[in-house]
Design a protein around this motif. Structure first.
Motif, PDB file in Angstrom:
ATOM      1  N   ASN A 105       0.839  -1.186  -0.062  1.00 32.13           N
ATOM      2  CA  ASN A 105      -0.028  -0.148   0.172  1.00 32.13           C
ATOM      3  C   ASN A 105       0.868   1.393   0.009  1.00 32.13           C
ATOM      4  N   ILE A 106       2.082   1.208   0.566  1.00 32.19           N
ATOM      5  CA  ILE A 106       3.032   2.256   0.656  1.00 32.19           C
ATOM      6  C   ILE A 106       3.389   2.641  -1.045  1.00 32.19           C
ATOM      7  N   THR A 124      -0.063   3.572   6.996  1.00 32.63           N
ATOM      8  CA  THR A 124       1.059   2.600   7.045  1.00 32.63           C
ATOM      9  C   THR A 124       2.246   3.117   6.607  1.00 32.63           C
ATOM     10  N   ALA A 125       2.404   4.159   5.589  1.00 31.15           N
ATOM     11  CA  ALA A 125       3.478   5.018   5.379  1.00 31.15           C
ATOM     12  C   ALA A 125       4.209   5.495   6.468  1.00 31.15           C
ATOM     13  N   PRO A 138      14.878   3.603   1.005  1.00 32.47           N
ATOM     14  CA  PRO A 138      14.572   4.992   0.396  1.00 32.47           C
ATOM     15  C   PRO A 138      13.251   5.132   0.000  1.00 32.47           C
ATOM     16  N   LEU A 139      12.663   3.981  -0.713  1.00 32.52           N
ATOM     17  CA  LEU A 139      11.259   4.216  -1.259  1.00 32.52           C
ATOM     18  C   LEU A 139      10.178   4.764  -0.414  1.00 32.52           C
ATOM     19  N   PHE A 140      10.481   3.823   0.783  1.00 35.00           N
ATOM     20  CA  PHE A 140       9.468   3.762   1.876  1.00 35.00           C
ATOM     21  C   PHE A 140       9.634   5.151   2.433  1.00 35.00           C
ATOM     22  N   THR A 141      10.842   5.591   2.737  1.00 32.64           N
ATOM     23  CA  THR A 141      11.151   6.839   3.330  1.00 32.64           C
ATOM     24  C   THR A 141      10.553   8.075   2.358  1.00 32.64           C
ATOM     25  N   ALA A 142      11.035   7.999   1.149  1.00 33.21           N
ATOM     26  CA  ALA A 142      10.528   8.881   0.039  1.00 33.21           C
ATOM     27  C   ALA A 142       8.943   9.214   0.248  1.00 33.21           C
ATOM     28  N   VAL A 143       8.178   8.125   0.212  1.00 30.98           N
ATOM     29  CA  VAL A 143       6.664   8.110   0.387  1.00 30.98           C
ATOM     30  C   VAL A 143       6.416   9.076   1.634  1.00 30.98           C
ATOM     31  N   SER A 144       7.124   8.628   2.765  1.00 28.79           N
ATOM     32  CA  SER A 144       6.742   9.560   3.761  1.00 28.79           C
ATOM     33  C   SER A 144       7.224  10.822   3.693  1.00 28.79           C
TER      34      SER A 144
END
Ligand SMILES: NC(=O)C1=CN([C@@H]2O[C@H](COP(=O)(O)OP(=O)(O)OC[C@H]3O[C@@H](n4cnc5c(N)ncnc54)[C@H](O)[C@@H]3O)[C@@H](O)[C@H]2O)C=CC1
Ligand SMILES: O=C(CO)COP(=O)(O)O
Length: 411
Positions: A264-265, A362-363, A380-386
């Motif tokens: 979902n992130i 969730t992010a 990095p992708l999870f962090t970028a989304v946040s």
């Protein structure tokens, strides 16, 4: 193998009645009707009561056999009974199917504690993770811990409206209960002093080491009374498998749960690059990096039991990632937010008629956890989304923010 005296039928309750909750109630009710030897036909469905067109939603569902608000246009079997009392809905059930937006589950578990059969088994259809105090757990674990029961997980490439229309798809069910405590007498639900049975388990005094069943290792699973068929892979598959909903039953509860939560992130980022008009290649890059981070996350934090192949071979892994990044609500709302220059929350409110996005929370939750571990840069992708959700980075920064991706999760 069922004993000769296994003649008591399983009662099934679905806890939740949103878009997916109502769809799963339809699926299991079709199977309870098809397998009268194993299941009671009636399926209780707990409904968070609200007013729709000036009437109680439960009354409308029971009268029209349709959930007009969350699953309009889909007839529900007449033996799906909408119940506004969660305590009453779970009473006497041996199989509890949890299907709620993840932010509501803990409160509902606390409400049913002491009202369930101590030998009940659960299946969580929830896509999300539970983060608090620098710790992370799966909702199957959280449910298990809150209720003192075993809970498995169901997840897959399963956009609810398509399943409800009986368009063929696959799903993955992870079910791997620990050994039962055959010495333990099955406790009464409410002992004479009125203390609910599940609160008799003083979990704080026990070894807190746990496996993914969520039960501390010294708490043994209560055996199902011998008059019931065992709740094993065959029974679980019989409850969920339909000609249009092909279920594979596996044992990797962590892999199945994390696939559903973490994609979902990724779907938000996929929606943003689609909203920017960057095309399919860009979206494929997001999915590739997202899948690597999902596997890496699972291996680092749930490494003891997780299997990489759950992410690469099961519906709950790569297939769910692809479908959610194509036709899911998280993707759709994220894309619209770029196109219209509005916040995702505004779009969610306007477009979803009360349905809940899971990706945004969730992010944030995953980012809080990674921050607490000092590991933001490793994802990095999870962090970028946040960062984008918090306004600390722009959609257009995604390629730069993820280019340091060096995960060797598949190595
Ligand atoms: N909708 C889909 O296509 C799919 C959803 N899922 C997952 O299934 C889970 C449940 O999703 P949906 O059924 O789609 O829910 P939904 O997105 O339709 O959410 C609405 C539900 O939340 C309930 N609700 C609202 N406020 C509440 C409160 N304060 N307390 C308790 N309940 C409240 C509403 O009554 C309604 O039943 C989520 O984790 C989701 O990610 C999984 C596969 C497919
Ligand atoms: O989980 C889903 C499909 O498998 C649905 O995803 P969305 O919540 O983004 O619609």
């Amino acid at each position: 193998m069922a004993s000769l005296s296994a003649n008591k039928k399983h009662k099934v309750t679905v806890v939740g009645s949103g878009n997916w909750g109502s769809t799963i109630a339809k699926v299991v009710a079709e199977n309870t009707a098809s397998h009268p030897d194993l299941f009671e036909k009636e399926v209780q469905m707990w409904v968070f009561e609200e007013q729709v067109e000036g009437r109680n939603l439960t009354e409308l569902i029971n009268e029209k056999h349709e959930n007009q608000k969350y699953l309009p246009g889909i007839p529900l079997p007449k033996h799906v009974i909408a119940n506004p009392s969660i305590e009453d809905a779970v009473k006497g059930s041996t199989i509890l199917v949890f299907n709620l937006p993840h932010q509501f589950i803990i409160a509902q578990c606390r409400q049913i504690k002491g009202h369930i059969e101590p030998y009940a088994r659960g299946i969580s259809c929830i896509k999300g993770v539970n983060v608090g105090d620098g710790k992370i757990s799966l909702f199957s674990e959280t449910i298990g811990r809150e209720l003192g029961i075993y809970c498995g997980a169901l997840s897959g490439a399963n956009i609810a409206n398509e399943v409800a229309q009986e368009k063929w798809c696959e799903t993955t069910i992870a079910y791997d209960p620990p050994p039962v405590d055959s010495q333990a007498p099955t406790p009464a639900k409410t002992p004479p002093n009125g203390t609910p049975a599940s609160s008799q388990l003083d979990l704080t005094k026990l070894d807190q080491h746990k496996d993914v069943s969520g039960l501390p290792s010294k708490v043994k699973l209560k055996p199902l009374p011998a008059e019931f068929h065992p709740i094993d892979h065959v029974t679980i598959k019989t409850l969920f498998h339909r000609p249009y909903f092909h279920a594979r039953v596996v044992s990797d509860v962590a892999g199945v749960s994390l696939g559903g939560a973490l994609k979902n992130i990724v779907a938000l980022a996929a929606g943003w690059v689609d909203g920017l008009g960057w095309g399919d290649n860009a979206k494929a890059a997001i999915m590739r990096v997202g899948l690597l981070e999902m596997v890496d996350f699972g291996k680092r934090f749930f490494g003891k039991t997780i299997q990489t192949k759950t992410f690469t071979e099961e519906s709950a892994g790569v297939a769910d990632l692809i479908t959610t990044c194509s036709g899911g609500r998280n993707h759709r709302c994220a894309k619209m937010s770029v196109v219209e220059g509005k916040s995702i929350a505004e779009i969610e409110e306007r477009e979803l008629n009360g349905q809940k996005l899971q990706g945004v929370s969730t992010a944030e939750e995953v980012n809080n956890f990674l921050k607490s571990q000092g590991l933001e840069k490793e994802f990095p992708l999870f962090t970028a989304v946040s960062q984008i959700l918090k306004g600390e980075a722009k959609y257009e920064d995604i390629p730069k923010l993820i280019e340091s991706e060096t995960s060797d999760a598949f190595a």
